[in-house]
Motif scaffolding. Structure first.
Motif, PDB file in Angstrom:
ATOM      1  N   TYR A 175       4.773  79.836  38.594  1.00 24.18           N
ATOM      2  CA  TYR A 175       5.593  78.729  39.114  1.00 24.18           C
ATOM      3  C   TYR A 175       4.564  77.773  39.725  1.00 24.18           C
ATOM      4  N   VAL A 194       6.116  84.693  34.361  1.00 24.55           N
ATOM      5  CA  VAL A 194       6.260  83.178  34.774  1.00 24.55           C
ATOM      6  C   VAL A 194       4.987  82.819  35.744  1.00 24.55           C
ATOM      7  N   LYS A 228      11.426  84.264  46.050  1.00 20.75           N
ATOM      8  CA  LYS A 228      11.442  85.174  44.858  1.00 20.75           C
ATOM      9  C   LYS A 228      11.551  86.635  44.937  1.00 20.75           C
ATOM     10  N   GLN A 255       5.013  79.640  30.927  1.00 18.81           N
ATOM     11  CA  GLN A 255       5.277  81.028  30.559  1.00 18.81           C
ATOM     12  C   GLN A 255       3.870  81.934  30.166  1.00 18.81           C
ATOM     13  N   LYS A 256       3.702  83.118  30.646  1.00 13.40           N
ATOM     14  CA  LYS A 256       2.422  83.772  30.468  1.00 13.40           C
ATOM     15  C   LYS A 256       2.362  84.171  28.950  1.00 13.40           C
ATOM     16  N   GLU A 271       3.919  83.989  41.127  1.00 12.79           N
ATOM     17  CA  GLU A 271       4.009  84.251  39.658  1.00 12.79           C
ATOM     18  C   GLU A 271       4.456  85.824  39.697  1.00 12.79           C
ATOM     19  N   THR A 325       4.159  70.689  28.404  1.00 10.71           N
ATOM     20  CA  THR A 325       4.797  70.980  29.508  1.00 10.71           C
ATOM     21  C   THR A 325       4.793  69.731  30.568  1.00 10.71           C
ATOM     22  N   THR A 373       7.576  75.529  35.599  1.00  5.23           N
ATOM     23  CA  THR A 373       7.019  77.264  35.067  1.00  5.23           C
ATOM     24  C   THR A 373       6.335  76.898  33.889  1.00  5.23           C
TER      25      THR A 373
END
Length: 201
Positions: A77, A75, A126, A41-42, A71, A20, A39
């Protein structure tokens, strides 16, 4: 994105972080911009506590810090930033309405306070559909202030060039910057797949 690419190293979580960084953070890691908004990804993260500990340690190799902005169920952030560069650019544009009118205090050694203001505004954006996008993100990310201001005035339209940001002025300079960012990203990804350190770029 296939999870198989994170088998490049024994530690899959570290591999995910390094990939990443290579794909999204190189200009920040090498001090060419103050921060990058990333971002994660969980679905690639088994234990968040270990993930954040590893993330902070890897960022520190490049004198960077990390701030979790928001979060959700899928995701994370995260703002990856160079503290000195970010503080410098916030002070430079401290009188800009995008900062001045939204609760930021641009004085020496107030970076942690301003990060919390940004975090709160980003989270509100968000979570609340009616909350306006926090356009000061362009300042945090080191985009040219003229382009940030014109983006706001034009509601993101009427730009001359779209790359790492939407360009309204100095197209030739932006093209050179985009080309450089693309080159160091590609070189970093090549190093990742060869198993070498990103610091070799």
């Amino acid at each position: 994105m296939s999870e198989d690419i994170f088998n490049m190293r024994e530690d899959k979580m570290l591999s995910y972080i390094i990939f990443t960084f290579a794909n999204s953070c190189m200009p920040t890691l090498f001090k060419h911009k103050p921060s990058s908004l990333v971002t994660f990804q969980k679905r690639y993260i088994e234990k968040e506590e270990i993930f954040f500990r590893t993330l902070v340690a890897e960022a520190a190799r490049f004198s960077c810090c990390c701030e979790l902005l928001h979060e959700n169920e899928k995701v994370l952030y995260v703002l990856v930033y160079q503290p000195e560069l970010l503080e410098e650019i916030l002070k430079k544009y401290g009188n800009n309405p995008l900062l001045k009118n939204h609760g930021y205090k641009i004085q020496e050694r107030l970076l942690s306070f301003n990060l919390k203001v940004f975090q709160a505004r980003f989270q509100k954006y968000k979570r609340e559909a009616e909350f306006d996008f926090p356009h000061e993100v362009g300042i945090f990310l080191g985009y040219p202030i003229e382009d940030v201001e014109e983006y706001v005035k034009n509601n993101g339209e009427n730009y001359l060039l779209c790359g790492y940001w939407k360009v309204y002025h100095n197209v030739e300079e932006a093209l050179l910057t985009f080309a450089y960012f693309k080159r160091i990203r590609e070189e970093a990804i090549q190093l990742f797949f060869s198993g070498e350190e990103l610091s070799c770029v």
